[in-house]
Structures are given as structure tokens and as C-alpha cells.
Write a protein that holds these residues in place. Structure first.
Motif, PDB file in Angstrom:
ATOM      1  N   GLU A   1       0.837  -1.204   0.000  1.00  0.00           N
ATOM      2  CA  GLU A   1       0.000   0.000   0.000  1.00  0.00           C
ATOM      3  C   GLU A   1       0.867   1.247   0.000  1.00  0.00           C
ATOM      4  OE1 GLU A   1      -3.640  -2.076   2.560  1.00  0.00           O
ATOM      5  OE2 GLU A   1      -2.122  -0.862   3.563  1.00  0.00           O
ATOM      6  N   PHE A   2       1.914   1.207   0.819  1.00  0.00           N
ATOM      7  CA  PHE A   2       2.823   2.351   0.892  1.00  0.00           C
ATOM      8  C   PHE A   2       3.422   2.640  -0.479  1.00  0.00           C
ATOM      9  CE2 PHE A   2       6.854   4.439   1.583  1.00  0.00           C
ATOM     10  CZ  PHE A   2       6.551   5.388   2.547  1.00  0.00           C
ATOM     11  N   GLU A   3       3.889   1.607  -1.144  1.00  0.00           N
ATOM     12  CA  GLU A   3       4.533   1.811  -2.439  1.00  0.00           C
ATOM     13  C   GLU A   3       3.545   2.302  -3.491  1.00  0.00           C
ATOM     14  OE1 GLU A   3       6.490  -1.935  -2.985  1.00  0.00           O
ATOM     15  OE2 GLU A   3       8.236  -1.297  -1.796  1.00  0.00           O
ATOM     16  N   GLU A   4       2.312   1.847  -3.379  1.00  0.00           N
ATOM     17  CA  GLU A   4       1.298   2.315  -4.327  1.00  0.00           C
ATOM     18  C   GLU A   4       1.005   3.807  -4.111  1.00  0.00           C
ATOM     19  OE1 GLU A   4       0.201   0.790  -6.862  1.00  0.00           O
ATOM     20  OE2 GLU A   4      -1.465   2.075  -7.484  1.00  0.00           O
ATOM     21  N   ILE A   5       0.919   4.216  -2.873  1.00  0.00           N
ATOM     22  CA  ILE A   5       0.692   5.637  -2.578  1.00  0.00           C
ATOM     23  C   ILE A   5       1.850   6.486  -3.113  1.00  0.00           C
ATOM     24  CG2 ILE A   5       0.488   7.353  -0.729  1.00  0.00           C
ATOM     25  CD1 ILE A   5      -1.985   5.838  -0.611  1.00  0.00           C
ATOM     26  N   ILE A   6       3.067   5.999  -2.894  1.00  0.00           N
ATOM     27  CA  ILE A   6       4.246   6.707  -3.411  1.00  0.00           C
ATOM     28  C   ILE A   6       4.155   6.862  -4.927  1.00  0.00           C
ATOM     29  CG2 ILE A   6       6.755   6.567  -3.758  1.00  0.00           C
ATOM     30  CD1 ILE A   6       6.040   7.164  -0.908  1.00  0.00           C
ATOM     31  N   LYS A   7       3.761   5.770  -5.562  1.00  0.00           N
ATOM     32  CA  LYS A   7       3.671   5.775  -7.019  1.00  0.00           C
ATOM     33  C   LYS A   7       2.667   6.824  -7.489  1.00  0.00           C
ATOM     34  CE  LYS A   7       3.685   1.569  -8.641  1.00  0.00           C
ATOM     35  NZ  LYS A   7       3.122   0.270  -9.089  1.00  0.00           N
ATOM     36  N   MET A   8       1.572   6.941  -6.750  1.00  0.00           N
ATOM     37  CA  MET A   8       0.531   7.901  -7.122  1.00  0.00           C
ATOM     38  C   MET A   8       0.976   9.332  -6.831  1.00  0.00           C
ATOM     39  SD  MET A   8      -2.574   5.730  -5.422  1.00  0.00           S
ATOM     40  CE  MET A   8      -3.987   6.780  -5.791  1.00  0.00           C
ATOM     41  N   GLY A   9       1.769   9.502  -5.789  1.00  0.00           N
ATOM     42  CA  GLY A   9       2.125  10.857  -5.368  1.00  0.00           C
ATOM     43  C   GLY A   9       3.346  11.415  -6.050  1.00  0.00           C
ATOM     44  N   SER A  10       4.347  10.597  -6.180  1.00  0.00           N
ATOM     45  CA  SER A  10       5.611  11.042  -6.766  1.00  0.00           C
ATOM     46  C   SER A  10       6.208   9.899  -7.556  1.00  0.00           C
ATOM     47  CB  SER A  10       6.610  11.469  -5.675  1.00  0.00           C
ATOM     48  OG  SER A  10       6.377  12.783  -5.267  1.00  0.00           O
ATOM     49  N   PRO A  11       5.751   9.753  -8.797  1.00  0.00           N
ATOM     50  CA  PRO A  11       6.128   8.585  -9.590  1.00  0.00           C
ATOM     51  C   PRO A  11       7.636   8.401  -9.711  1.00  0.00           C
ATOM     52  CG  PRO A  11       4.424   9.850 -10.689  1.00  0.00           C
ATOM     53  CD  PRO A  11       4.853  10.656  -9.511  1.00  0.00           C
ATOM     54  N   SER A  12       8.378   9.498  -9.677  1.00  0.00           N
ATOM     55  CA  SER A  12       9.816   9.391  -9.920  1.00  0.00           C
ATOM     56  C   SER A  12      10.608   9.106  -8.646  1.00  0.00           C
ATOM     57  CB  SER A  12      10.329  10.691 -10.535  1.00  0.00           C
ATOM     58  OG  SER A  12      10.117  11.750  -9.620  1.00  0.00           O
ATOM     59  N   LEU A  13       9.928   9.163  -7.524  1.00  0.00           N
ATOM     60  CA  LEU A  13      10.641   9.038  -6.257  1.00  0.00           C
ATOM     61  C   LEU A  13      11.136   7.610  -6.027  1.00  0.00           C
ATOM     62  CD1 LEU A  13      11.546  10.130  -3.513  1.00  0.00           C
ATOM     63  CD2 LEU A  13       9.293   9.591  -2.652  1.00  0.00           C
ATOM     64  N   ALA A  14      12.420   7.496  -5.834  1.00  0.00           N
ATOM     65  CA  ALA A  14      12.980   6.187  -5.483  1.00  0.00           C
ATOM     66  C   ALA A  14      13.263   6.169  -3.999  1.00  0.00           C
ATOM     67  CB  ALA A  14      14.251   5.944  -6.268  1.00  0.00           C
ATOM     68  N   LEU A  15      12.704   5.193  -3.330  1.00  0.00           N
ATOM     69  CA  LEU A  15      12.954   5.091  -1.897  1.00  0.00           C
ATOM     70  C   LEU A  15      14.060   4.081  -1.625  1.00  0.00           C
ATOM     71  CD1 LEU A  15       9.332   5.179  -0.568  1.00  0.00           C
ATOM     72  CD2 LEU A  15      11.133   6.773   0.037  1.00  0.00           C
ATOM     73  N   PRO A  16      14.835   4.351  -0.614  1.00  0.00           N
ATOM     74  CA  PRO A  16      15.927   3.435  -0.269  1.00  0.00           C
ATOM     75  C   PRO A  16      15.391   2.071   0.132  1.00  0.00           C
ATOM     76  CG  PRO A  16      15.585   5.042   1.474  1.00  0.00           C
ATOM     77  CD  PRO A  16      14.744   5.476   0.300  1.00  0.00           C
TER      78      PRO A  16
END
Length: 161
Positions: free
Chosen positions: A146-161
Motif C-alpha cells: 500500500e505504501f509503495e502504491e501511494i508513493i507511485k501515485m504521489g511522486s512517480p519518480s521518487l525512489a525510496l531506499p
DNA sequence: GCCAACGTTGGC
DNA sequence: GCCAACGTTGGC
């Protein structure tokens, strides 16, 4: 121990994501939680390095604004001992504190705030506690997916460590 | 501003 | 330990 993921709610009139960004060291203590289930998460489960979605409730828009990180694990919430504080708890004793807080630090602001509507209409997020009927928890666990999906929706380019 | 849902309180 | 009353949350 694997990193955990969380969502916290805040009313922006009280404390907004912008306020966090403007805080000293972009860090604040998360005080005022007066719900036992949320307290248990703060005390027992939130660990340094866990990532936290920051959600605005009672706001326009209702949305996840970005990501922050737990930088200090559970310790006594000093506001429970302060009679002048809105969150004062006359039953709490300093030698045996009832209420706990953690410190969180701003990490990333989404390009596109992820609105409640978008969360509700995303099939991958249909089990999120945030949209469960009657949910009133101000702190809740979020799965990695769920967290990764939210990230994808919010900031598609953001790479998390 | 309304109100459903929920947690807490306190009398019994 | 039950449960009615009350206060709060939070979307609408």
C-alpha cells in the motif's frame, strides 16, 4: 527487523505538513495522541527508520501530502503532565506515563497529493485502514504494498531506499 | 452543521 | 461486568 510503514492523520489547522517542513530540523514530536490503540503503536511498534505517510483530515483537500520518517522512538508525551495543555491528563503520573510520542522528520513532499477519492477508487488500496468504515485511528499501520502504491501515485519518480 | 461510528466513563 | 450516556472524530 524490517522497516514498517505507517499513516498518521493531522488536521492542518492544528499541524500541517507544511508546518512539519518549517519545523526546526524539519522534525517534530508527535504529541497529543490519546487513544490506547494508537498509543500502543507509538510505544511498541514504531521504530527509527520507519516511514510514515502524512494525511490531512478535516481539510481541503483530504489527502496524503508526503512522507516522513521516525527519527526518535517512543518516549513520554510531556503534554499529559501540563495542566495548561489541551491534552492534559490528570490521571497520568510522571513516574508511570500513560501517553507516548515519537519524533518524525519531513522526508519527501509529493508532487501530487494523493487524495482520499483517489485512494478509495484504487483497487490495490481497498483494504487500507484509512478507508475502512468508521475508522478513527490517528495512527495506523500501512502495508509495504500500500505504501509503495501511494508513493507511485504521489511522486512517480521518487525512489525510496 | 450534520451525524454515524466509535471509545470512554460511570452508575448499578 | 453490563450498558446507557456522553464526547470525539472526521467525512460529507
Amino acid at each position: 527487523m524490517a522497516r514498517k510503514y505507517w499513516l498518521v492523520k493531522s488536521e492542518p489547522d492544528e499541524f500541517s505538513f507544511d508546518d512539519l517542513k518549517k519545523s526546526k530540523n524539519k522534525t517534530t514530536y508527535w504529541d497529543g495522541v490519546r487513544n490506547y490503540q494508537a498509543r500502543n503503536f507509538l510505544r511498541d511498534e514504531m521504530k527509527k527508520g520507519d516511514l510514515v505517510l502524512f494525511y490531512h483530515s478535516n481539510a481541503d483537500p483530504l489527502a496524503v501530502l508526503g512522507v516522513c520518517e521516525v527519527v526518535k522512538e517512543g518516549y513520554p508525551d510531556h503534554t499529559q503532565f501540563d495542566p495548561d495543555n489541551d491534552h492534559y491528563d490528570p490521571k497520568a503520573a510522571p513516574e508511570n506515563p500513560t501517553w507516548i510520542m515519537v519524533d518524525i522528520k519531513f522526508k519527501q513532499e509529493f508532487k501530487n497529493p494523493v487524495k482520499l477519492d483517489a485512494i478509495k477508487s484504487n483497487a490495490k488500496l481497498k483494504n487500507m485502514k484509512l478507508i475502512a468504515r468508521g475508522n478513527r485511528l490517528s495512527i495506523m499501520p500501512v502495508t509495504k504494498e500500500e505504501f509503495e502504491e501511494i508513493i507511485k501515485m504521489g511522486s512517480p519518480s521518487l525512489a525510496l531506499p
